[in-house]
Scaffold this motif. Sequence first.
Motif, mmCIF file in Angstrom:
data_model
loop_
_atom_site.group_PDB
_atom_site.id
_atom_site.type_symbol
_atom_site.label_atom_id
_atom_site.label_comp_id
_atom_site.label_asym_id
_atom_site.label_seq_id
_atom_site.Cartn_x
_atom_site.Cartn_y
_atom_site.Cartn_z
ATOM 1 N N ASN A 120 -13.377 -6.924 20.402
ATOM 2 C CA ASN A 120 -12.215 -7.653 20.781
ATOM 3 C C ASN A 120 -12.153 -9.146 20.567
ATOM 4 O OD1 ASN A 120 -10.912 -5.471 21.863
ATOM 5 N ND2 ASN A 120 -11.859 -5.699 23.866
ATOM 6 N N ARG A 121 -13.346 -9.919 19.699
ATOM 7 C CA ARG A 121 -13.093 -11.119 19.374
ATOM 8 C C ARG A 121 -12.216 -11.347 18.000
ATOM 9 N NH1 ARG A 121 -15.224 -14.649 22.664
ATOM 10 N NH2 ARG A 121 -15.647 -16.136 20.958
ATOM 11 N N ALA A 122 -12.234 -10.428 17.022
ATOM 12 C CA ALA A 122 -11.016 -10.565 16.180
ATOM 13 C C ALA A 122 -10.955 -9.246 15.256
ATOM 14 C CB ALA A 122 -11.494 -11.718 15.062
ATOM 15 N N ARG A 123 -9.955 -8.547 15.023
ATOM 16 C CA ARG A 123 -9.936 -7.174 14.443
ATOM 17 C C ARG A 123 -8.687 -7.345 13.434
ATOM 18 N NH1 ARG A 123 -9.083 -6.681 19.561
ATOM 19 N NH2 ARG A 123 -7.233 -5.681 20.026
ATOM 20 N N GLU A 124 -8.444 -6.543 12.461
ATOM 21 C CA GLU A 124 -7.528 -6.559 11.503
ATOM 22 C C GLU A 124 -7.377 -5.440 10.661
ATOM 23 O OE1 GLU A 124 -6.063 -10.339 9.157
ATOM 24 O OE2 GLU A 124 -6.866 -8.760 7.447
ATOM 25 N N TRP A 125 -6.120 -4.863 10.566
ATOM 26 C CA TRP A 125 -5.795 -3.502 9.669
ATOM 27 C C TRP A 125 -4.592 -3.884 9.177
ATOM 28 C CZ3 TRP A 125 -1.669 -0.746 10.795
ATOM 29 C CH2 TRP A 125 -1.159 -0.918 12.203
ATOM 30 N N ASP A 126 -4.599 -3.122 7.906
ATOM 31 C CA ASP A 126 -3.294 -3.040 7.222
ATOM 32 C C ASP A 126 -3.016 -1.619 6.404
ATOM 33 O OD1 ASP A 126 -3.949 -3.262 4.173
ATOM 34 O OD2 ASP A 126 -4.713 -5.259 4.985
ATOM 35 N N VAL A 127 -1.847 -1.536 6.248
ATOM 36 C CA VAL A 127 -1.387 -0.028 5.455
ATOM 37 C C VAL A 127 -0.483 -0.598 4.358
ATOM 38 C CG1 VAL A 127 -0.505 1.935 5.390
ATOM 39 C CG2 VAL A 127 -1.874 1.155 7.451
ATOM 40 N N GLU A 128 -0.894 -0.211 3.058
ATOM 41 C CA GLU A 128 0.149 -0.481 1.819
ATOM 42 C C GLU A 128 0.318 0.776 1.037
ATOM 43 O OE1 GLU A 128 -0.411 -3.055 -1.895
ATOM 44 O OE2 GLU A 128 -1.891 -2.846 -0.893
ATOM 45 N N ILE A 129 1.618 0.758 0.643
ATOM 46 C CA ILE A 129 2.277 1.997 -0.484
ATOM 47 C C ILE A 129 2.689 1.125 -1.583
ATOM 48 C CG2 ILE A 129 4.652 1.938 0.669
ATOM 49 C CD1 ILE A 129 4.651 4.713 -0.045
ATOM 50 N N GLY A 130 2.233 1.417 -2.815
ATOM 51 C CA GLY A 130 2.745 0.660 -4.001
ATOM 52 C C GLY A 130 3.077 1.907 -5.090
ATOM 53 N N ALA A 131 3.633 1.336 -6.025
ATOM 54 C CA ALA A 131 4.025 2.406 -7.131
ATOM 55 C C ALA A 131 4.025 1.394 -8.547
ATOM 56 C CB ALA A 131 5.390 2.989 -6.926
ATOM 57 N N PRO A 132 3.734 2.135 -9.735
ATOM 58 C CA PRO A 132 3.747 1.519 -11.104
ATOM 59 C C PRO A 132 5.295 1.252 -11.318
ATOM 60 C CG PRO A 132 3.016 3.555 -11.482
ATOM 61 C CD PRO A 132 2.979 3.460 -9.810
ATOM 62 N N LEU A 133 5.638 0.146 -12.348
ATOM 63 C CA LEU A 133 6.920 -0.036 -12.432
ATOM 64 C C LEU A 133 7.272 0.258 -14.154
ATOM 65 C CD1 LEU A 133 7.635 -3.519 -10.707
ATOM 66 C CD2 LEU A 133 8.088 -1.095 -9.963
ATOM 67 N N TRP A 134 8.409 0.561 -14.434
ATOM 68 C CA TRP A 134 8.486 0.803 -16.132
ATOM 69 C C TRP A 134 8.668 -0.682 -16.705
ATOM 70 C CZ3 TRP A 134 8.082 5.303 -18.052
ATOM 71 C CH2 TRP A 134 8.372 6.615 -17.317
ATOM 72 N N LEU A 135 8.226 -0.725 -17.780
ATOM 73 C CA LEU A 135 8.329 -1.809 -18.648
ATOM 74 C C LEU A 135 9.485 -1.744 -19.268
ATOM 75 C CD1 LEU A 135 4.749 -2.146 -20.236
ATOM 76 C CD2 LEU A 135 5.831 -3.605 -18.468
ATOM 77 N N PRO A 136 10.172 -2.846 -19.824
ATOM 78 C CA PRO A 136 11.501 -2.914 -20.365
ATOM 79 C C PRO A 136 11.237 -1.997 -21.791
ATOM 80 C CG PRO A 136 10.946 -5.055 -19.929
ATOM 81 C CD PRO A 136 9.608 -4.234 -19.454
#
Length: 441
Positions: A120-136
Amino acid sequence: MRWLVLPLLFATAPVALSPALAQQTPLSPRPLGVPPAVNPPPPPVASPPVRPGPAARAVPAPVAAGLAQDLEAALEIDAVARGLAAQRDAVRARDAQVRSPIAGSPAIGGSFRADTRGVNRAREWDVEIGAPLWLPGQRSALAGTVEAGVAEQARRLALRRLEVAALLRDAYWAVGLAEAELAVARDRLATARDVARDLDRRAALGDISATDALLGRNEVLSAELELARAEAARETARAAYATLTGGSVTALAGIRPEAPARSAEDHPALVAAEAALATAEAQSRLVAATPIDNPEVGLFTRRQGGNLTEDGYSFGIRLRVPLPTDARNTPRRAEAEAGRTRASADLAQARRTVQGEIALARVALNAAEAERRLAAQRKAVADQQLAASRAAFRAGEIGAFDLFRVRQLQIEAQAADARAVVAAGRARSRLNQAMGAVPGG
């Protein structure tokens, strides 16, 4: 008198014609005297018609689309054609990526971190969702490659249809030749028996010697042997044809010569080469539209807790943009350019090849027609000569040996005429094949 002569003239013809002609290329010869070939487009044959032989007159008119139906049956079991159709569907399936709002598959990620100083001194978590983008311009360029790829596979399938048609024509005319030879063998046997009866009667009356009568009996035995061979050859040819079509023999109901092709503008080889070039150019446009890998954007949420951290939730966005480098792009551009250059060269070569084959086929057809006319004239003279010899023999003016010598000359003339008829039919088929015409097309 004439009907007696016809079979005799082919006494040796079947032996001379069978092996060589039965194995001609797909642009196979028209069978000796077989009725006109199976693939009948609407217009009748424009070039000098091939004279039908005994078999042609005996065979009923076939269904116009017979050879076309058998071609479809052959394509259904052809491994190459089925592979091309599957490849076309596989290319078309890439359209699902074009319709997608993102350039690839989305991804979900996460992480967890804890301090090592204690619980309990220090903790961290994260969740990410990503996707590739179309180029012009990338999406439209990819759609172009899909469209061009589907068209190319369809054109390759049409080219394979022409290749299978060549095999089918070969097998078809092999059957036609076997049928014609069988009809000739039957006529030869009937005439040989008639001549043998005439010789036996003359020998019984004492007009000729018994030795002369043996000539007729020997000819009957020879004709019977040839008939047995012709029947076996016919069955073999039909079995080979049925193997190619998977059992369909619609076209064999009657064999007819092909109508001349009208134009070579849509030759499958040229259309396929043009489609390959279009695919290569579409690939070049796609390479130009993707100088970097697709950028990626992601949304994440983070939870922090513990005594030494900011307690609570936070949200953010990440963006990853690759940078263009020569190490990545130069090989891709070179490969795309090489494909375009190769496709362009293939198209130019295909045009030269098609034009050359058509020119050669036309020369061969003209030569074959000229030979056919001369052979027909020679046969007409030989028929008259044999008819006169038969009359002279019956009148006792010449002996059996003289009769058979004249008959042999007439047989040679008939064989030459039959070969010329076959050559003319084969030349027509080769011209149609060179022009890219398929049965029923």
